[in-house]
Design a protein around this motif. Structure first.
Motif, PDB file in Angstrom:
ATOM      1  N   ALA A 259       0.768  -1.099  -0.072  1.00 23.40           N
ATOM      2  CA  ALA A 259       0.014   0.049  -0.266  1.00 23.40           C
ATOM      3  C   ALA A 259       1.065   1.163   0.003  1.00 23.40           C
ATOM      4  O   ALA A 259       1.845   1.284   0.679  1.00 23.40           O
ATOM      5  CB  ALA A 259      -0.850  -0.195   1.223  1.00 23.40           C
ATOM      6  N   SER A 260       0.468   2.081  -0.682  1.00 24.17           N
ATOM      7  CA  SER A 260       1.481   3.401  -1.030  1.00 24.17           C
ATOM      8  C   SER A 260       1.384   4.027   0.056  1.00 24.17           C
ATOM      9  O   SER A 260       2.665   4.778   0.527  1.00 24.17           O
ATOM     10  CB  SER A 260       1.200   4.151  -2.201  1.00 24.17           C
TER      11      SER A 260
ATOM     12  N   LYS B  53      -3.727   4.974  -5.772  1.00 23.87           N
ATOM     13  CA  LYS B  53      -2.800   3.987  -6.437  1.00 23.87           C
ATOM     14  C   LYS B  53      -2.664   4.341  -7.995  1.00 23.87           C
ATOM     15  O   LYS B  53      -1.879   3.668  -8.667  1.00 23.87           O
ATOM     16  CB  LYS B  53      -3.370   2.586  -6.196  1.00 23.87           C
TER      17      LYS B  53
END
Lengths: 191, 191
Positions: A85-86, B102
């Motif tokens: 997950a960023s 994302k």
């Protein structure tokens, strides 16, 4: 847990004598009342244990863990994440899982801030089959140096070797329904 | 919801004046007690409404929806799935979501068996920002012909346009904390 077994027999669907689909009460549509009974049962199975946190893995473990935590004095739930997950801190404990269903490898990751060496952690998950995800959760807890109180599983497929893997690591395992085999599309539980 | 706002101010982390990270109580580690307060608050906001099912999206909506369902007579929770699952029925309602975080498009899918035209559905999710995921959930319910009771959101970022999108579709929206802006890394709520 008799009520759970009856639910599996009534609503579970056996596919190709190999896969048990329980989408209609466990991992797509969720039966909240049943989940409360499952939470109570886990509390019964681990009633004399001190638990400070519950660890599970996304996706299907989350709702079970959240409902179950209510029976353990509302301890926090941490769910291991499956994907990068960023905005997830890179400071994580991680371990690899091989999924037989999807025939691929992925990583489970937990932010180091959310499990400490002082925690007493109960692992909760929906299924135990080959034990690959279970091993990864145990591995993450080894790395965190937290105490592992035990592992509570809703449905165990006893013919896929997961129990051996978990017990060899010295982890107390409690499964609420243990499947021995599928016979002509019918679930047979271990007596 | 004052308690939630205080929690966000205390434990939320603003990154690059743009992203609010609430991993430590909402979407990695979960504060079960707070989730119960959130569930009660949603019940208050939709107290005169008949609800037969709660719909959410994986991953972060699941625990909130499961705990919230307990305050709506334990109605079943259905969570829309993000990924193709090998044992998911192909008979699904689906809709596309674009994730700004994302920078990619994915599909949300719900098995047609789990939402019917007779259902009265409350949508619950953790965040409302651009409204892309919210729109997809509404779209899935349009396709199912179920009645949409409303949408309950834990944290809304009011400067990203999601509210307009939801309200234009005629859906009653209740957000428990509405963020107006980030100023020098500090969350400012709408008064």
């Amino acid at each position: 847990m008799e009520k759970l077994k009856q639910k599996i027999l009534k609503d579970g669907q056996v596919i190709e004598n190999r896969i048990l689909k329980v989408d209609n009460f466990l991992n797509h549509k969720i039966d909240i009342q049943l989940f409360n009974d499952i939470g109570k049962e886990f509390k019964k199975r681990f009633q004399n244990k001190e638990v400070t946190k519950i660890l599970t893995a996304e996706v299907s473990g989350i709702a079970i863990a959240a409902i179950t935590a209510q029976y353990f004095d509302n301890v926090p739930v941490v769910f291991a994440k499956k994907h990068d997950a960023s905005n997830l801190n890179s400071n994580t404990y991680e371990s690899e899982v091989y999924s037989f269903t999807k025939n691929k490898t992925y990583k489970l990751r937990v932010d180091k801030n959310y499990i400490s060496c002082e925690d007493k952690v109960l692992i909760i998950d929906d299924f135990l089959a080959s034990g690959s995800a279970a091993s990864a959760l145990i591995d993450i807890l080894y790395k965190s140096k937290a105490e592992i109180v035990g592992m509570g599983i809703v449905i165990e497929k006893n013919f896929q070797g997961g129990r051996k893997l978990v017990e060899e690591k010295g982890v107390k395992l409690e499964s609420l329904a243990i499947i021995d085999s599928f016979e002509d599309g019918v679930v047979k539980f271990v007596k």
